[in-house]
Design a protein around this motif. Sequence first.
Motif, mmCIF file in Angstrom:
data_model
loop_
_atom_site.group_PDB
_atom_site.id
_atom_site.type_symbol
_atom_site.label_atom_id
_atom_site.label_comp_id
_atom_site.label_asym_id
_atom_site.label_seq_id
_atom_site.Cartn_x
_atom_site.Cartn_y
_atom_site.Cartn_z
ATOM 1 N N VAL A 64 0.857 -1.181 0.000
ATOM 2 C CA VAL A 64 0.000 0.000 0.000
ATOM 3 C C VAL A 64 0.894 1.231 0.000
ATOM 4 O O VAL A 64 1.615 1.486 0.967
ATOM 5 N N ALA A 65 0.855 1.979 -1.097
ATOM 6 C CA ALA A 65 1.667 3.189 -1.226
ATOM 7 C C ALA A 65 0.834 4.380 -0.784
ATOM 8 O O ALA A 65 -0.187 4.700 -1.394
ATOM 9 N N ALA A 66 1.264 5.037 0.288
ATOM 10 C CA ALA A 66 0.524 6.171 0.843
ATOM 11 C C ALA A 66 1.387 7.421 0.783
ATOM 12 O O ALA A 66 2.432 7.497 1.427
ATOM 13 N N GLY A 67 0.940 8.382 -0.006
ATOM 14 C CA GLY A 67 1.697 9.616 -0.181
ATOM 15 C C GLY A 67 1.280 10.291 -1.473
ATOM 16 O O GLY A 67 0.185 10.059 -1.988
ATOM 17 N N GLY A 68 2.175 11.101 -2.015
ATOM 18 C CA GLY A 68 1.892 11.769 -3.270
ATOM 19 C C GLY A 68 2.266 10.909 -4.463
ATOM 20 O O GLY A 68 2.632 9.734 -4.327
ATOM 21 N N ASP A 69 2.165 11.500 -5.662
ATOM 22 C CA ASP A 69 2.474 10.763 -6.889
ATOM 23 C C ASP A 69 3.904 10.241 -6.881
ATOM 24 O O ASP A 69 4.197 9.187 -7.441
ATOM 25 N N GLY A 70 4.817 10.966 -6.226
ATOM 26 C CA GLY A 70 6.216 10.531 -6.163
ATOM 27 C C GLY A 70 6.382 9.246 -5.374
ATOM 28 O O GLY A 70 7.155 8.357 -5.751
ATOM 29 N N THR A 71 5.668 9.119 -4.261
ATOM 30 C CA THR A 71 5.737 7.898 -3.449
ATOM 31 C C THR A 71 5.180 6.709 -4.222
ATOM 32 O O THR A 71 5.759 5.618 -4.213
ATOM 33 N N ILE A 72 4.057 6.924 -4.908
ATOM 34 C CA ILE A 72 3.467 5.854 -5.715
ATOM 35 C C ILE A 72 4.441 5.411 -6.799
ATOM 36 O O ILE A 72 4.654 4.215 -7.031
ATOM 37 N N ASN A 73 5.073 6.389 -7.463
ATOM 38 C CA ASN A 73 6.043 6.076 -8.512
ATOM 39 C C ASN A 73 7.202 5.254 -7.962
ATOM 40 O O ASN A 73 7.656 4.297 -8.597
ATOM 41 N N GLU A 74 7.689 5.589 -6.775
ATOM 42 C CA GLU A 74 8.806 4.836 -6.183
ATOM 43 C C GLU A 74 8.421 3.391 -5.893
ATOM 44 O O GLU A 74 9.198 2.467 -6.167
ATOM 45 N N VAL A 75 7.244 3.183 -5.326
ATOM 46 C CA VAL A 75 6.819 1.813 -5.010
ATOM 47 C C VAL A 75 6.677 1.009 -6.294
ATOM 48 O O VAL A 75 7.094 -0.157 -6.366
ATOM 49 N N VAL A 76 6.119 1.610 -7.332
ATOM 50 C CA VAL A 76 6.004 0.930 -8.626
ATOM 51 C C VAL A 76 7.387 0.560 -9.150
ATOM 52 O O VAL A 76 7.618 -0.560 -9.635
ATOM 53 N N ASN A 77 8.344 1.492 -9.055
ATOM 54 C CA ASN A 77 9.701 1.213 -9.519
ATOM 55 C C ASN A 77 10.372 0.116 -8.708
ATOM 56 O O ASN A 77 11.288 -0.554 -9.196
ATOM 57 N N GLY A 78 9.903 -0.081 -7.469
ATOM 58 C CA GLY A 78 10.478 -1.118 -6.631
ATOM 59 C C GLY A 78 10.030 -2.521 -6.981
ATOM 60 O O GLY A 78 10.672 -3.499 -6.580
ATOM 61 N N ILE A 79 8.937 -2.659 -7.749
ATOM 62 C CA ILE A 79 8.427 -4.003 -8.038
ATOM 63 C C ILE A 79 8.206 -4.293 -9.518
ATOM 64 O O ILE A 79 8.071 -5.457 -9.903
ATOM 65 N N ALA A 80 8.146 -3.262 -10.371
ATOM 66 C CA ALA A 80 7.757 -3.471 -11.770
ATOM 67 C C ALA A 80 8.704 -4.396 -12.524
ATOM 68 O O ALA A 80 8.297 -5.091 -13.451
ATOM 69 N N PHE A 81 9.970 -4.427 -12.115
ATOM 70 C CA PHE A 81 10.967 -5.232 -12.828
ATOM 71 C C PHE A 81 10.987 -6.687 -12.368
ATOM 72 O O PHE A 81 11.648 -7.537 -12.990
ATOM 73 N N LEU A 82 10.282 -7.001 -11.283
ATOM 74 C CA LEU A 82 10.313 -8.350 -10.724
ATOM 75 C C LEU A 82 9.422 -9.310 -11.513
ATOM 76 O O LEU A 82 8.420 -8.911 -12.096
ATOM 77 N N ASP A 83 9.782 -10.591 -11.502
ATOM 78 C CA ASP A 83 8.951 -11.609 -12.155
ATOM 79 C C ASP A 83 7.675 -11.878 -11.363
ATOM 80 O O ASP A 83 6.610 -12.103 -11.933
ATOM 81 N N GLU A 84 7.782 -11.860 -10.039
ATOM 82 C CA GLU A 84 6.629 -12.052 -9.163
ATOM 83 C C GLU A 84 6.373 -10.741 -8.431
ATOM 84 O O GLU A 84 7.226 -10.262 -7.687
ATOM 85 N N ARG A 85 5.193 -10.166 -8.633
ATOM 86 C CA ARG A 85 4.902 -8.842 -8.090
ATOM 87 C C ARG A 85 3.661 -8.892 -7.192
ATOM 88 O O ARG A 85 2.644 -9.490 -7.561
ATOM 89 N N PRO A 86 3.714 -8.254 -6.016
ATOM 90 C CA PRO A 86 2.519 -8.193 -5.170
ATOM 91 C C PRO A 86 1.482 -7.250 -5.775
ATOM 92 O O PRO A 86 1.782 -6.456 -6.668
ATOM 93 N N LYS A 87 0.254 -7.345 -5.280
ATOM 94 C CA LYS A 87 -0.761 -6.363 -5.637
ATOM 95 C C LYS A 87 -0.382 -5.015 -5.021
ATOM 96 O O LYS A 87 0.440 -4.945 -4.106
ATOM 97 N N MET A 88 -1.002 -3.961 -5.542
ATOM 98 C CA MET A 88 -0.781 -2.631 -4.977
ATOM 99 C C MET A 88 -2.104 -1.953 -4.663
ATOM 100 O O MET A 88 -3.115 -2.194 -5.323
ATOM 101 N N ALA A 89 -2.082 -1.109 -3.645
ATOM 102 C CA ALA A 89 -3.176 -0.187 -3.358
ATOM 103 C C ALA A 89 -2.544 1.174 -3.121
ATOM 104 O O ALA A 89 -1.371 1.256 -2.726
ATOM 105 N N ILE A 90 -3.289 2.227 -3.382
ATOM 106 C CA ILE A 90 -2.723 3.556 -3.162
ATOM 107 C C ILE A 90 -3.641 4.373 -2.266
ATOM 108 O O ILE A 90 -4.878 4.267 -2.330
ATOM 109 N N ILE A 91 -3.007 5.171 -1.413
ATOM 110 C CA ILE A 91 -3.724 6.117 -0.559
ATOM 111 C C ILE A 91 -3.161 7.496 -0.882
ATOM 112 O O ILE A 91 -2.028 7.818 -0.515
ATOM 113 N N PRO A 92 -3.915 8.320 -1.610
ATOM 114 C CA PRO A 92 -3.385 9.610 -2.051
ATOM 115 C C PRO A 92 -3.304 10.621 -0.912
ATOM 116 O O PRO A 92 -4.261 10.820 -0.174
ATOM 117 N N ALA A 93 -2.130 11.231 -0.779
ATOM 118 C CA ALA A 93 -1.954 12.253 0.249
ATOM 119 C C ALA A 93 -1.058 13.370 -0.277
ATOM 120 O O ALA A 93 -0.382 14.042 0.490
#
Length: 309
Positions: A64-93
Amino acid sequence: MTKKARLIYNPVSGHEQMPKNVADILDVLEQAGYEASAFRTTPEKKSAQNEATRAAEAGFDLLVAAGGDGTINEVVNGIAFLDERPKMAIIPAGTTNDYARALGIPRDSILEAAKIILQKKTRKMDIGMADFSGDEQYFVNIAACGSLTELTYGVPSEVKSALGYAAYLIKGAEMLPHLTENEMRLTYDDGVYEGKLSMLLLGMTNTIGGFEQIMPDAQLSDGLFQLIIVKPSDPGKLLKLMALALNGRHTDDPDIIYTKTKSLKVDLIGKSKGQELPVNLDGEIGDYCPVTFKNLQQRIEFYVGKSGK
């Protein structure tokens, strides 16, 4: 086996509202059937991104990425390259929260945004990849470059709130005397554009800077970018184009190319060679041209609201 969720939150987002909501968010995650824990990001570079990678590799089922667009982008960058990726949820702040808007996530209540998870509605979303000569970076909303790019992100949020799209016209008029044109070669699915341009936008959603008409045909899972190429024009015409774009009436203008593409290759040519042209990914500078973009169709599964497209 109990599913595990990791809340990755930026403590300074949303006027520092996140820390006081952490316990309630974790309670929502427990109600949704997850064993929940939290990570508070630090000022260290890529703090959220590194934690996302660690949590994914540790077997967490949901981030669950909670923050602004920058935080969401970082979490995506942390998993997008992996073969097995968890689900994501976002909490905009944050201030703009473009991606939350596109996914139908409430933007006026942190707790209501978290409760979207209880609805158990998910959708696999496209992710954009930008390849800077081997350095791969990812984005969820928009990539942009060209001298007009600052217009997309250079208007303070309080001015946007007060003036709406007029704020962009004011900013555009301020920028016009300083605009430069870049000679470029853009190779996309339907052809090649070679020549000068003022700006290119490569969109994943229909929302840019809070406006929902700039990419009117955007879909979130079709494997296609929305590509806008703004050709050079005189200052008066550029102001007219800005007004048309913010109201969704720009796509048939002869000074604009608007199309869909799975990939895009961007090269500087002619006199532009040797100059550095930055590429903006989700509101932050990613790197510099040349760059090749690829749409990774349905790469990450997100929790979405009822209006998530």
